[in-house]
Design a protein around this motif. Structure first.
Motif, PDB file in Angstrom:
ATOM      1  N   MET A  21       0.848  -1.187   0.000  1.00 38.47           N
ATOM      2  CA  MET A  21       0.000   0.000   0.000  1.00 38.47           C
ATOM      3  C   MET A  21       0.884   1.238   0.000  1.00 38.47           C
ATOM      4  SD  MET A  21      -2.905   1.097   2.727  1.00 38.47           S
ATOM      5  CE  MET A  21      -3.718   2.656   2.563  1.00 38.47           C
ATOM      6  N   ASN A  22       0.512   2.223  -0.807  1.00 34.09           N
ATOM      7  CA  ASN A  22       1.203   3.499  -0.811  1.00 34.09           C
ATOM      8  C   ASN A  22       0.712   4.305   0.389  1.00 34.09           C
ATOM      9  OD1 ASN A  22       2.435   5.920  -1.301  1.00 34.09           O
ATOM     10  ND2 ASN A  22       1.275   6.388  -3.144  1.00 34.09           N
ATOM     11  N   ALA A  81     -13.259   0.582  14.595  1.00 37.01           N
ATOM     12  CA  ALA A  81     -14.161   0.358  13.459  1.00 37.01           C
ATOM     13  C   ALA A  81     -13.539   0.888  12.170  1.00 37.01           C
ATOM     14  CB  ALA A  81     -15.523   1.002  13.716  1.00 37.01           C
ATOM     15  N   CYS A  82     -12.912   2.054  12.261  1.00 36.48           N
ATOM     16  CA  CYS A  82     -12.260   2.670  11.102  1.00 36.48           C
ATOM     17  C   CYS A  82     -11.156   1.760  10.568  1.00 36.48           C
ATOM     18  CB  CYS A  82     -11.704   4.026  11.529  1.00 36.48           C
ATOM     19  SG  CYS A  82     -10.936   4.967  10.230  1.00 36.48           S
ATOM     20  N   VAL A  83     -10.298   1.283  11.443  1.00 34.36           N
ATOM     21  CA  VAL A  83      -9.204   0.396  11.048  1.00 34.36           C
ATOM     22  C   VAL A  83      -9.759  -0.920  10.509  1.00 34.36           C
ATOM     23  CG1 VAL A  83      -7.246  -0.948  11.931  1.00 34.36           C
ATOM     24  CG2 VAL A  83      -7.507   1.460  12.575  1.00 34.36           C
ATOM     25  N   ASN A  84     -10.760  -1.480  11.181  1.00 29.44           N
ATOM     26  CA  ASN A  84     -11.344  -2.743  10.728  1.00 29.44           C
ATOM     27  C   ASN A  84     -12.033  -2.615   9.378  1.00 29.44           C
ATOM     28  OD1 ASN A  84     -10.535  -4.653  12.639  1.00 29.44           O
ATOM     29  ND2 ASN A  84     -12.063  -3.919  14.088  1.00 29.44           N
ATOM     30  N   MET A 105      -1.891  -1.951  13.298  1.00 26.68           N
ATOM     31  CA  MET A 105      -3.111  -1.322  12.780  1.00 26.68           C
ATOM     32  C   MET A 105      -2.921  -0.917  11.318  1.00 26.68           C
ATOM     33  SD  MET A 105      -4.240   0.798  16.146  1.00 26.68           S
ATOM     34  CE  MET A 105      -5.988   1.006  15.842  1.00 26.68           C
ATOM     35  N   ARG A 106      -1.723  -0.444  10.961  1.00 27.31           N
ATOM     36  CA  ARG A 106      -1.437  -0.145   9.553  1.00 27.31           C
ATOM     37  C   ARG A 106      -1.499  -1.409   8.712  1.00 27.31           C
ATOM     38  NH1 ARG A 106       2.779   3.130  11.597  1.00 27.31           N
ATOM     39  NH2 ARG A 106       4.339   1.746  10.699  1.00 27.31           N
ATOM     40  N   ASP A 107      -1.047  -2.535   9.278  1.00 28.78           N
ATOM     41  CA  ASP A 107      -1.130  -3.809   8.556  1.00 28.78           C
ATOM     42  C   ASP A 107      -2.582  -4.168   8.248  1.00 28.78           C
ATOM     43  OD1 ASP A 107       1.632  -4.047   8.686  1.00 28.78           O
ATOM     44  OD2 ASP A 107       1.606  -5.543  10.305  1.00 28.78           O
ATOM     45  N   ILE A 108      -3.481  -3.919   9.187  1.00 26.21           N
ATOM     46  CA  ILE A 108      -4.898  -4.212   8.980  1.00 26.21           C
ATOM     47  C   ILE A 108      -5.457  -3.320   7.878  1.00 26.21           C
ATOM     48  CG2 ILE A 108      -7.195  -4.122  10.046  1.00 26.21           C
ATOM     49  CD1 ILE A 108      -5.741  -4.883  12.723  1.00 26.21           C
ATOM     50  N   VAL A 109      -5.133  -2.037   7.924  1.00 29.95           N
ATOM     51  CA  VAL A 109      -5.592  -1.105   6.884  1.00 29.95           C
ATOM     52  C   VAL A 109      -5.026  -1.512   5.531  1.00 29.95           C
ATOM     53  CG1 VAL A 109      -5.485   1.292   6.078  1.00 29.95           C
ATOM     54  CG2 VAL A 109      -5.975   0.816   8.485  1.00 29.95           C
ATOM     55  N   ALA A 110      -3.737  -1.839   5.495  1.00 30.93           N
ATOM     56  CA  ALA A 110      -3.093  -2.212   4.232  1.00 30.93           C
ATOM     57  C   ALA A 110      -3.716  -3.464   3.622  1.00 30.93           C
ATOM     58  CB  ALA A 110      -1.595  -2.427   4.436  1.00 30.93           C
ATOM     59  N   ALA A 111      -4.196  -4.371   4.471  1.00 26.41           N
ATOM     60  CA  ALA A 111      -4.823  -5.597   3.982  1.00 26.41           C
ATOM     61  C   ALA A 111      -6.226  -5.337   3.441  1.00 26.41           C
ATOM     62  CB  ALA A 111      -4.880  -6.635   5.094  1.00 26.41           C
ATOM     63  N   GLY A 157      -8.737  -4.204   5.599  1.00 26.02           N
ATOM     64  CA  GLY A 157      -9.656  -4.294   6.725  1.00 26.02           C
ATOM     65  C   GLY A 157      -9.402  -5.534   7.558  1.00 26.02           C
ATOM     66  N   GLY A 158     -10.147  -5.650   8.647  1.00 22.99           N
ATOM     67  CA  GLY A 158      -9.928  -6.717   9.615  1.00 22.99           C
ATOM     68  C   GLY A 158     -10.137  -8.110   9.065  1.00 22.99           C
ATOM     69  N   ILE A 159     -11.194  -8.317   8.314  1.00 22.30           N
ATOM     70  CA  ILE A 159     -11.474  -9.653   7.782  1.00 22.30           C
ATOM     71  C   ILE A 159     -10.401 -10.069   6.782  1.00 22.30           C
ATOM     72  CG2 ILE A 159     -13.080 -11.018   6.392  1.00 22.30           C
ATOM     73  CD1 ILE A 159     -15.343  -9.432   7.783  1.00 22.30           C
ATOM     74  N   LEU A 160     -10.056  -9.173   5.876  1.00 19.04           N
ATOM     75  CA  LEU A 160      -9.026  -9.507   4.885  1.00 19.04           C
ATOM     76  C   LEU A 160      -7.668  -9.716   5.541  1.00 19.04           C
ATOM     77  CD1 LEU A 160     -10.106  -7.101   2.027  1.00 19.04           C
ATOM     78  CD2 LEU A 160     -10.381  -9.585   2.114  1.00 19.04           C
ATOM     79  N   HIS A 161      -7.399  -8.976   6.606  1.00 20.04           N
ATOM     80  CA  HIS A 161      -6.140  -9.153   7.345  1.00 20.04           C
ATOM     81  C   HIS A 161      -6.115 -10.538   7.983  1.00 20.04           C
ATOM     82  CE1 HIS A 161      -3.431  -8.558  10.904  1.00 20.04           C
ATOM     83  NE2 HIS A 161      -2.664  -8.106   9.929  1.00 20.04           N
ATOM     84  N   MET A 162      -7.245 -10.956   8.564  1.00 22.06           N
ATOM     85  CA  MET A 162      -7.308 -12.264   9.189  1.00 22.06           C
ATOM     86  C   MET A 162      -7.118 -13.377   8.156  1.00 22.06           C
ATOM     87  SD  MET A 162     -10.296 -13.982  11.524  1.00 22.06           S
ATOM     88  CE  MET A 162     -11.488 -13.883  10.197  1.00 22.06           C
ATOM     89  N   VAL A 163      -7.774 -13.244   7.007  1.00 15.97           N
ATOM     90  CA  VAL A 163      -7.636 -14.230   5.937  1.00 15.97           C
ATOM     91  C   VAL A 163      -6.180 -14.302   5.492  1.00 15.97           C
ATOM     92  CG1 VAL A 163      -8.246 -14.722   3.524  1.00 15.97           C
ATOM     93  CG2 VAL A 163     -10.019 -14.080   5.165  1.00 15.97           C
ATOM     94  N   GLN A 164      -5.550 -13.142   5.352  1.00 20.27           N
ATOM     95  CA  GLN A 164      -4.148 -13.088   4.936  1.00 20.27           C
ATOM     96  C   GLN A 164      -3.251 -13.786   5.957  1.00 20.27           C
ATOM     97  OE1 GLN A 164      -2.054  -9.182   5.110  1.00 20.27           O
ATOM     98  NE2 GLN A 164      -1.990  -9.406   2.881  1.00 20.27           N
ATOM     99  N   ARG A 165      -3.503 -13.558   7.225  1.00 17.04           N
ATOM    100  CA  ARG A 165      -2.680 -14.176   8.276  1.00 17.04           C
ATOM    101  C   ARG A 165      -2.882 -15.671   8.322  1.00 17.04           C
ATOM    102  NH1 ARG A 165      -2.037 -11.442  13.817  1.00 17.04           N
ATOM    103  NH2 ARG A 165      -0.575 -13.162  13.847  1.00 17.04           N
ATOM    104  N   LEU A 166      -4.129 -16.124   8.121  1.00 16.51           N
ATOM    105  CA  LEU A 166      -4.390 -17.559   8.118  1.00 16.51           C
ATOM    106  C   LEU A 166      -3.716 -18.244   6.931  1.00 16.51           C
ATOM    107  CD1 LEU A 166      -8.113 -17.618   9.246  1.00 16.51           C
ATOM    108  CD2 LEU A 166      -6.118 -18.373  10.568  1.00 16.51           C
TER     109      LEU A 166
END
Length: 168
Positions: free
Chosen positions: A1-2, A98-101, A149-155, A157-166
């Protein structure tokens, strides 16, 4: 992410609520979660021009207590759908999460509304917390989001970040 964005400021005051401020409560009652649909309703009760005029990488600049009230995600998903970021003087822990998620870049910047007017051209580095108002030749420094938190935003959102981590 830029993490460096340049865009126009859309300035709002203090105490912008989540429901009927950022997003009409009707969108929550309809259980609408599509960021594209929600983007067309952002701030419609406060600034009817915003949804049709804001561009990706523009900034919502707001005062204290942004997003207060019920912890519905629709307002922040709408901001994600518009492709805008937030520069706020303050927001509670719930709205910040909520914003980060939702995947919306955000920085809390004390005093930002005093140094910015609607239409000012801003350049923000979300990694370092550096804010440049090119219209007024003002620079400000703020604390950026924590790396996780930046990692979550870069992914996205929260769901996509979780999927990425899994997947990792």
């Amino acid at each position: 992410m830029n993490w460096t964005w340049k865009g126009k400021a859309w300035v709002f005051g203090d105490d912008i609520s989540n429901d009927d401020g950022i997003m009409p409560l009707a969108m929550t009652r309809q259980q609408q979660y599509d960021p594209g649909v929600l983007a067309t309703h952002c701030f419609e009760q406060i600034d009817p021009l915003f949804a049709g005029s804001a561009n990706p990488q523009d900034f919502v600049v707001a005062g204290k207590n942004f997003g207060h009230g019920n912890p519905h995600i629709q307002g922040f998903l709408g901001l994600k759908g518009k492709g805008v970021a937030l520069l706020v003087e303050s927001m509670g822990r719930g709205p910040l999460r909520a914003c980060v998620n939702a995947g919306v870049p955000v920085i809390q910047v004390p005093g930002i509304t005093a140094n910015c007017a609607r239409g000012d051209v801003l350049e923000v580095n979300f990694e370092t917390g550096t804010i440049h108002n090119h219209t007024r030749a003002i620079a400000q420094q703020a604390e950026p989001l924590a790396p996780v938190m930046r990692d979550i935003v870069a992914a996205g959102g929260g769901i996509l970040h979780m999927v990425q981590r899994l997947a990792d």
